[in-house]
Design a protein around this motif. Structure first.
Motif, PDB file in Angstrom:
ATOM      1  N   GLU A 115       0.804  -1.220   0.000  1.00 38.10           N
ATOM      2  CA  GLU A 115       0.000   0.000   0.000  1.00 38.10           C
ATOM      3  C   GLU A 115       0.837   1.270   0.000  1.00 38.10           C
ATOM      4  O   GLU A 115       0.564   2.194  -0.764  1.00 38.10           O
ATOM      5  CB  GLU A 115      -0.945  -0.010   1.203  1.00 38.10           C
TER       6      GLU A 115
ATOM      7  N   LYS B 165       2.738   1.678  -3.434  1.00 39.25           N
ATOM      8  CA  LYS B 165       1.813   2.072  -4.503  1.00 39.25           C
ATOM      9  C   LYS B 165       1.380   3.523  -4.328  1.00 39.25           C
ATOM     10  O   LYS B 165       1.296   4.280  -5.298  1.00 39.25           O
ATOM     11  CB  LYS B 165       0.591   1.157  -4.507  1.00 39.25           C
ATOM     12  N   MET B 166       1.087   3.891  -3.096  1.00 39.68           N
ATOM     13  CA  MET B 166       0.666   5.262  -2.837  1.00 39.68           C
ATOM     14  C   MET B 166       1.791   6.235  -3.174  1.00 39.68           C
ATOM     15  O   MET B 166       1.560   7.273  -3.787  1.00 39.68           O
ATOM     16  CB  MET B 166       0.254   5.419  -1.371  1.00 39.68           C
ATOM     17  N   ALA B 167       3.017   5.879  -2.827  1.00 39.00           N
ATOM     18  CA  ALA B 167       4.159   6.746  -3.118  1.00 39.00           C
ATOM     19  C   ALA B 167       4.331   6.921  -4.629  1.00 39.00           C
ATOM     20  O   ALA B 167       4.535   8.041  -5.116  1.00 39.00           O
ATOM     21  CB  ALA B 167       5.436   6.179  -2.497  1.00 39.00           C
TER      22      ALA B 167
ATOM     23  N   ASP C 217       2.069   6.667  -6.912  1.00 41.01           N
ATOM     24  CA  ASP C 217       0.951   7.458  -7.407  1.00 41.01           C
ATOM     25  C   ASP C 217       1.076   8.926  -7.011  1.00 41.01           C
ATOM     26  O   ASP C 217       0.987   9.815  -7.851  1.00 41.01           O
ATOM     27  CB  ASP C 217      -0.364   6.875  -6.881  1.00 41.01           C
ATOM     28  N   ARG C 218       1.285   9.182  -5.729  1.00 41.03           N
ATOM     29  CA  ARG C 218       1.311  10.556  -5.231  1.00 41.03           C
ATOM     30  C   ARG C 218       2.494  11.353  -5.776  1.00 41.03           C
ATOM     31  O   ARG C 218       2.415  12.562  -5.926  1.00 41.03           O
ATOM     32  CB  ARG C 218       1.355  10.571  -3.691  1.00 41.03           C
ATOM     33  N   LEU C 219       3.610  10.671  -6.048  1.00 38.58           N
ATOM     34  CA  LEU C 219       4.791  11.352  -6.581  1.00 38.58           C
ATOM     35  C   LEU C 219       4.824  11.355  -8.111  1.00 38.58           C
ATOM     36  O   LEU C 219       5.790  11.830  -8.711  1.00 38.58           O
ATOM     37  CB  LEU C 219       6.068  10.706  -6.014  1.00 38.58           C
ATOM     38  N   ASN C 220       3.786  10.803  -8.729  1.00 38.53           N
ATOM     39  CA  ASN C 220       3.675  10.744 -10.195  1.00 38.53           C
ATOM     40  C   ASN C 220       4.912  10.105 -10.836  1.00 38.53           C
ATOM     41  O   ASN C 220       5.435  10.613 -11.838  1.00 38.53           O
ATOM     42  CB  ASN C 220       3.441  12.134 -10.795  1.00 38.53           C
TER      43      ASN C 220
ATOM     44  N   LEU D 167       8.253  10.393   2.007  1.00 37.82           N
ATOM     45  CA  LEU D 167       6.804  10.226   2.050  1.00 37.82           C
ATOM     46  C   LEU D 167       6.413   9.132   3.043  1.00 37.82           C
ATOM     47  O   LEU D 167       5.506   9.309   3.865  1.00 37.82           O
ATOM     48  CB  LEU D 167       6.269   9.910   0.658  1.00 37.82           C
ATOM     49  N   LYS D 168       7.107   8.004   2.995  1.00 37.95           N
ATOM     50  CA  LYS D 168       6.796   6.904   3.920  1.00 37.95           C
ATOM     51  C   LYS D 168       7.053   7.316   5.365  1.00 37.95           C
ATOM     52  O   LYS D 168       6.253   7.001   6.261  1.00 37.95           O
ATOM     53  CB  LYS D 168       7.612   5.662   3.558  1.00 37.95           C
TER      54      LYS D 168
ATOM     55  N   ILE E  56       4.260   9.583   6.651  1.00 36.49           N
ATOM     56  CA  ILE E  56       3.046   8.839   6.998  1.00 36.49           C
ATOM     57  C   ILE E  56       3.234   8.112   8.329  1.00 36.49           C
ATOM     58  O   ILE E  56       2.352   8.156   9.189  1.00 36.49           O
ATOM     59  CB  ILE E  56       2.677   7.867   5.860  1.00 36.49           C
TER      60      ILE E  56
END
Length: 171
Positions: free
Chosen positions: A13, A16-18, A20-23, A110-111, A114
């Motif tokens: 999770e 994947k989020m990283a 996506d969020r960082l494009n 980012l991780k 969070i």
């Protein structure tokens, strides 16, 4: 509790989020290669030094040919570059480019943000107890694999017998 945690980690999770969020224009496998190339000691349990394709394959427990394809793709995308070993000029090493280094730093940041947000309301005593315990716990499977497990053989044999005797034969 461990199964729930394992399933969440297995879904990747945060990774994947990283992405996506960082494009980012890479997938999880390529992100893993970047992380393995950057080789933090606390993640791979070794001193970081020169990284070869075989090193990446070993760190990620993947086939060397798969590691080679992923490295080639990342070189083509500008995240990695090949270099010459300072220890042995016949050996080719893999290094992060500035783009690769910045990507690894951004994903880690980012991780950590969070995680930091999650534990921000913990008092200092909880954090001081949690971190060393989590570190200690994170090594359990490696230590278990290295220990002599013969003391479990009687129980394992009983389980094998139970399965053999109580499961219906397929046919």
């Amino acid at each position: 509790m461990l199964q729930k945690w394992r399933r969440r980690v297995g879904r990747r999770e945060l990774g994947k989020m990283a992405l996506d969020r960082l494009n980012l224009d890479i997938d999880l496998s390529k992100l893993d290669v970047l992380m393995a190339t950057s080789a933090p000691t606390n993640e791979f349990g070794e001193e970081s030094g020169e990284t070869m394709v075989s090193t990446i394959a070993c760190r990620l427990s993947i086939d060397p040919s798969r590691a080679s394809r992923l490295v080639s793709d990342l070189i083509g995308q500008g995240y990695l570059r090949r270099g010459v070993s300072q220890q042995d000029a016949r050996r080719t090493i893999v290094e992060l480019t500035d783009k690769g280094r910045l990507t690894v730093e951004a994903v880690r940041t980012l991780k950590f943000m969070i995680l930091g947000d999650y534990i921000k309301n913990w008092d200092s005593a909880e954090v001081e107890h949690f971190i060393p315990l989590l570190d200690r716990f994170s090594t359990w499977s490696e230590e278990a694999a290295q220990k002599d497990q013969t003391r479990f053989e009687p129980t394992i044999e009983a389980l094998r017998e139970k399965l053999k005797n109580e499961l219906p034969e397929e046919g």
